[in-house]
Structures are given as C-alpha cells and as structure tokens.
Design an enzyme around this catalytic site. Structure first.
Site, PDB file in Angstrom:
ATOM      1  N   CYS A 101       0.830  -1.214   0.000  1.00 50.13           N
ATOM      2  CA  CYS A 101       0.000   0.000   0.000  1.00 50.13           C
ATOM      3  C   CYS A 101       0.864   1.264   0.000  1.00 50.13           C
ATOM      4  CB  CYS A 101      -0.903  -0.040   1.222  1.00 50.13           C
ATOM      5  SG  CYS A 101      -1.783   1.488   1.570  1.00 50.13           S
ATOM      6  N   CYS A 141       0.319   3.620   2.979  1.00 49.89           N
ATOM      7  CA  CYS A 141       0.858   2.964   4.180  1.00 49.89           C
ATOM      8  C   CYS A 141       2.374   3.140   4.236  1.00 49.89           C
ATOM      9  CB  CYS A 141       0.502   1.478   4.188  1.00 49.89           C
ATOM     10  SG  CYS A 141      -1.267   1.125   4.167  1.00 49.89           S
TER      11      CYS A 141
END
Length: 127
Positions: free
Chosen positions: A32, A35
């Site tokens: 991600c 992230c």
C-alpha cells in the site's frame, strides 16, 4: 517502538498491557503506497510520544484480526484507551447512527488519506 500484532490473542494482550495509556493501532499492508508513506511518520511519533503505545497489523498476514476489527480500507488507524476503541481513522469519512428509541448520530473521527498531521493532532487530543 511499534509492536507488531499478528493475531487476536496478541492484540488483546497488547491492549491489556497498555492499561490507561492511549493505544494507536495501524492496519496496513506492505504493498500500500499511503501505508508506506505513513510508516516513517508513525515510527517518529512512536519515539516522540513515549506515553502512547503504537502497534501495527499487516492486514495480509492477519486477515482474521483485520476482519474482526472491521478493516475495509487501508491505512486505518484505531485508537484505544483501557482496551476500548475511542476513535477510528480511515481513508473515507463516515457517520454512524445508532438506533434505540430515537436516532442518535455519533460521528466517528476519521481522516481521508494518510494525513499524519490530523493523526498527530488526534493523538495529542486523546493523550
């Protein structure tokens, strides 16, 4: 320091160990992009706020825990005090309504995207 949580037993133990301290749990995945951008910022916050306990759950490695915590979007940040959830951060804003004899609208604090400033402001507010 950020504790890596792999399952529900570790999660519950971590919350109990925290006692009255604020707990910030990041639900994320290695692939991600948002992230990845938040990772060094969360690490810095964990060093800055020594009286707050930080944990990370990889949703790909801990699918059951992510499902139990109703994680639909990453990154999601959940905060706990005395083992009870106090606020939720995710990429979308939502308003939840509870229905007992009347409608009561309780806004859950959330943020759009990986906004470290909003997250840090909420940490300061809840400490």
């Amino acid at each position: 320091m950020i504790q890596i949580i792999k399952n529900m037993d570790e999660f519950q133990t971590f919350l109990k160990t925290a006692g009255c301290k604020l707990v910030v749990v990041e639900f994320s995945a290695k692939w991600c992009g948002p992230c990845k951008r938040m990772c060094p910022l969360i690490q810095a916050m964990s060093l800055q706020y020594q009286n707050v306990m930080f944990a990370n759950v990889d949703v790909d490695k801990s699918r059951e825990l992510a499902q139990t915590c109703n994680i639909k979007i990453i990154p999601t940040f959940q905060m706990f005090k005395q083992a009870k959830k106090v606020t939720v951060f995710s990429r979308f804003q939502r308003i939840f309504c509870c229905c007992r004899r009347e409608y009561v609208s309780n806004q859950i604090f959330e943020m759009c995207g990986a906004d470290a400033k909003k997250l840090e402001a909420k940490i300061r507010e809840l400490m």
